[in-house]
Design an enzyme around this catalytic site. Structure first.
Site, PDB file in Angstrom:
ATOM      1  N   GLU A  50     -23.344 -28.657  92.330  1.00  0.00           N
ATOM      2  CA  GLU A  50     -24.635 -29.029  91.758  1.00  0.00           C
ATOM      3  C   GLU A  50     -25.245 -30.087  92.664  1.00  0.00           C
ATOM      4  OE1 GLU A  50     -24.352 -30.336  87.711  1.00  0.00           O
ATOM      5  OE2 GLU A  50     -23.727 -28.388  86.959  1.00  0.00           O
ATOM      6  N   ASP A  61     -30.463 -39.322  82.539  1.00  0.00           N
ATOM      7  CA  ASP A  61     -29.344 -39.809  83.350  1.00  0.00           C
ATOM      8  C   ASP A  61     -28.958 -41.237  83.005  1.00  0.00           C
ATOM      9  OD1 ASP A  61     -28.998 -37.466  84.890  1.00  0.00           O
ATOM     10  OD2 ASP A  61     -30.778 -37.979  86.047  1.00  0.00           O
TER      11      ASP A  61
END
Length: 279
Positions: A50, A61
C-alpha cells in the site's frame, strides 16, 4: 479481468496462508529513501504494497501517519511523484501488487480520467480512497473498475448488516476491515471480535478480507492472520522510518533497512498464522 491483487490472493489461498499487506508513505522522508523502502518490501516478505499518497488534511490518520505525510509534503512529494515512484518500482518488479491509499482531493485536482490513465501506466493495481463513500461510486470507483483497477473498500465495526451490502457493492480485490473505530495506529482490537467480524463480512462476499489498524508485532500478525485473508500493517512501518530520523529529519540509520527488519519479522508471524490455528 484479473489483476495482480486477484492473482496474488489466489496464490496465497492455495498456499494456505494470509497476505502481509504493508503500508508506507510515499515520499517519506524524501523520494529516493522512500523508493528504496518500497523496493525492499517484497524481499522482506510483503505480499501487497500500500503506497500512501500524502495529503495536507488526513482526517482518518493518527499522529504517526499524519507526521509522515507532512514530512513527505515538506520533501516535495506530489501525486505525480508518487505515480513515478510506482513506475520506477515496476521497472524491477512486475508481480507485487501496488495499492494507492489516501484521500480523494489530490485525485480530484489531478483529474479522474488523467489519474486513472497515469495510474494504470505506472502499474497501480488498486485504490483505497478513505473519504469516498459508496454513494459517490460514480466519481471514481466505477471509472476505476472500468479501467481495470481494483477499488478496495473499508468496513468497520460500525458497518452493520444493513450497510454492509452497500459498502461491498462495487468493492473488488479485497475488503479492508478496520478492526476498530477511530484513527490509524490505535490499540489492537479484541481478536475474538475481529474473527467474528471477518466471518460476518464473508457471509456477504466471496472477496478476501484483510484486517488492519493496530498490528505492530509478529505475534499480533500471527493471531490476526489466523482468522483473516490478510494482515495490514501501516503505523508500525511508518514509525520504523521516524525512529531513524533525527530532530531535523537527518537519517541516523538506513530507513529501508529498519523497515525490512520489521517486515521480515511480521512476515514470519503471518506465515505461521495458519499453522498455529491448525494446532
Amino acid at each position: 479481468m484479473t489483476t495482480r491483487i486477484d492473482r496474488r490472493m489466489a496464490k496465497l489461498k492455495t498456499e494456505g496462508r494470509p497476505a502481509l499487506v504493508t503500508y508506507f508513505m510515499g515520499g517519506d522522508p524524501d523520494y529516493d529513501t522512500s523508493l528504496s523502502i518500497m523496493k525492499a518490501l517484497p524481499g522482506a516478505g510483503s505480499d501487497i504494497i500500500e503506497l500512501g499518497m500524502p495529503f495536507s488534511d488526513p482526517m482518518a490518520d493518527g499522529p504517526a501517519i499524519q507526521a509522515a505525510g507532512l514530512r513527505a509534503l515538506k520533501g516535495g512529494q506530489t501525486l505525480v511523484k508518487t505515480l513515478k515512484m510506482a513506475s520506477e518500482f515496476r521497472a524491477g518488479d512486475n508481480e507485487t501488487p501496488i495499492v494507492l491509499m489516501g484521500y480523494y482531493n489530490p485525485i480530484y485536482i489531478y483529474g479522474v480520467d488523467r489519474f486513472l490513465k497515469d495510474a494504470l501506466a505506472s502499474g497501480i493495481d488498486g485504490l483505497i480512497v478513505v473519504d469516498l463513500p459508496p454513494e459517490m461510486d460514480e466519481e471514481l470507483c466505477i471509472p476505476a473498475l472500468k479501467a481495470g483497477i481494483n477499488f478496495i473498500r473499508l468496513a468497520t465495526p460500525t458497518t452493520d448488516d444493513k450497510r454492509l451490502p452497500k459498502v461491498l457493492q462495487n468493492t473488488s480485490g479485497f475488503v479492508y476491515y478496520v478492526s476498530m473505530t477511530g484513527i490509524t495506529g490505535s490499540a489492537l482490537a479484541d481478536t475474538g471480535k475481529v474473527a467474528a467480524a471477518v466471518n460476518r463480512i464473508k457471509g456477504h462476499t466471496d472477496l478476501p478480507v484483510c484486517v488492519g489498524f493496530g498490528v505492530k508485532t509478529a505475534e499480533q500478525a500471527r493471531v490476526i492472520g489466523a482468522n483473516a485473508d490478510g494482515v495490514v500493517v501501516g503505523t508500525a512501518i511508518v514509525n520504523a522510518v521516524a525512529n531513524v530520523l533525527g530532530p531535523k529529519g537527518e537519517k541516523t540509520a538506513d530507513p529501508a533497512e529498519a523497515v525490512a527488519t520489521l517486515v521480515s519479522g511480521l512476515a514470519q508471524g503471518v506465515r505461521s498464522a495458519r499453522l498455529a490455528a491448525a494446532e
